[in-house]
Design an enzyme around this catalytic site. Structure first.
Site, PDB file in Angstrom:
ATOM      1  N   CYS A 107       0.841  -1.198   0.000  1.00  0.00           N
ATOM      2  CA  CYS A 107       0.000   0.000   0.000  1.00  0.00           C
ATOM      3  C   CYS A 107       0.877   1.250   0.000  1.00  0.00           C
ATOM      4  CB  CYS A 107      -0.934  -0.001   1.198  1.00  0.00           C
ATOM      5  SG  CYS A 107      -2.018   1.444   1.272  1.00  0.00           S
ATOM      6  N   CYS A 205      -7.085  -1.941   7.197  1.00  0.00           N
ATOM      7  CA  CYS A 205      -8.286  -1.160   6.908  1.00  0.00           C
ATOM      8  C   CYS A 205      -9.402  -2.009   6.319  1.00  0.00           C
ATOM      9  CB  CYS A 205      -7.949  -0.011   5.955  1.00  0.00           C
ATOM     10  SG  CYS A 205      -7.329  -0.525   4.329  1.00  0.00           S
TER      11      CYS A 205
END
EC number: 2.8.1.13
Length: 367
Positions: A107, A205
């Site tokens: 990410c 997340c």
């Protein structure tokens, strides 16, 4: 910094909020950027076990901070489709292979310090900034830009950013690298930020409840019960499916032999749905192979330090380049439970990140 326009990654947390404030105080034109990685529906259906990033409340916090700090602009960018392809699919694939992924590494590479730079360019901003705790500087020793550990050893995030593209470093700025967390919260309280005492994010997340097994099952990944063997090849128990385990794990296995011995997952064979377990003393390794290596500083062989997971210390090691993007790491002392799929990061004696890559079981010896 020669260009006064900066794109600031705004998570809605205290670190990025204070970093944005500090840049404003230095008269930078600050553009806030907030990524939406998963649907808000996920958070309405699945309660957060611990604080995660990118939740709907984080978006609202980021909006409030952008308004309070009077940022020059603030954008919410939907990356759900790309995030699934680059991060979530990788996460699932790695577990299918019997390995343990670290999606935050990718990410950071592809989105926070990849796509964000593209967005910065569209704004005419040459810089991307964030609230991460690490230092970026030009190294006379290595004649290149490097990243190294932040001064706050408890919050240092150099490991998590050790897989970003080296070529992005001249365009990045980390205002908090020489600061301590207690200073950040103090500043946030003094200027009246609503997030001053907000907890740090701890979980992924896209899995708010931290239940990987539930997540994998809901994404069509199912496995049947399998057999468990000891190092001598004796069948001694059963497991609930190989993807529910990682190297070093002790829980979740039903033994009908050797139940009184402390055993850990030693190896995973996904094609056979088989686990090999071993006693603690067999779980140590002095060597590992790192593949798909991301170099910040190229080298042939060095004496440095290697960190093999997010919650571990760097250990002294001799690191040798054995192919273009492959390293062999030889530790001075054996380390516990080397885990394929995790990232190994190489540091020098002063905390400079030299390289990082993926631990690969196929090339490893005894683990």
């Amino acid at each position: 910094m020669s260009n006064k326009k900066v794109l600031m990654l705004m998570s809605g947390g205290v670190d990025s909020s204070v970093a944005a404030y500090l840049l404003k105080e230095q008269n930078y034109h600050v553009i806030g950027l907030h990524f939406k990685t998963v649907s808000d529906v996920v958070f309405s259906l699945i309660p957060e076990k611990k604080k995660v990033c990118c939740s709907p409340s984080d978006t609202q916090d980021a909006l409030k901070i952008a308004d309070k700090l009077d940022l020059d602009d603030f954008q919410i960018v939907d990356i759900k489709k790309e995030f699934k392809e680059k991060i979530i699919d990788y996460f699932i694939k790695t577990y299918k292979e019997g390995k343990t992924p670290n999606p935050c590494m990718l990410c950071n590479r592809f989105f926070k310090f990849g796509k964000a730079l593209e967005i910065a360019h569209s704004y005419g901003a040459d810089w991307v900034s964030s609230g991460h705790y690490l230092i970026k500087e030009y190294s006379n020793k290595y004649s290149t830009y490097i990243i190294k550990k932040g001064v706050d050893q408890y919050k240092d995030q150099s490991y998590f950013l050790s897989y970003i593209d080296k070529n992005t470093l001249p365009k990045l700025h980390f205002p908090l690298g020489n600061m301590y967390k207690v200073e950040i919260r103090d500043i946030a309280n003094k200027i009246g930020l609503s997030v001053a005492n907000k907890p740090d994010s701890q979980e992924l997340c896209f899995i708010p409840d931290n239940d990987y097994r539930r997540f994998l099952k809901e994404n069509g990944v199912t496995t049947e019960e399998g057999k468990v063997y000891d190092l001598e090849g004796n069948e001694i128990g059963t497991h609930t499916g190989y993807m529910n385990y990682t190297i070093g794990q002790r829980s979740g296995i039903s033994y009908y032999k050797n139940a009184n011995v402390k055993l850990h997952v030693y190896k995973i064979f996904p094609q056979k749905n088989v686990l090999i377990v071993a006693p603690t003393e067999e779980m140590y390794s002095k060597e590992l192979i790192v593949q798909n290596v991301n170099f910040f500083v190229d080298f042939k062989e060095i004496e440095g330090f290697c960190r093999v997971r997010k919650k571990s210390e760097e250990k002294p090691a001799v690191v040798k380049k054995i192919a273009d993007h492959t390293l062999k790491v030889s530790f001075k002392e054996p380390i516990f439970a080397v885990t394929p799929g995790q990232f190994a990061t190489i540091y020098d004696e002063s905390g400079v990140v030299l390289a990082s890559g993926v631990i690969n079981i196929k090339e490893m010896g005894e683990v």
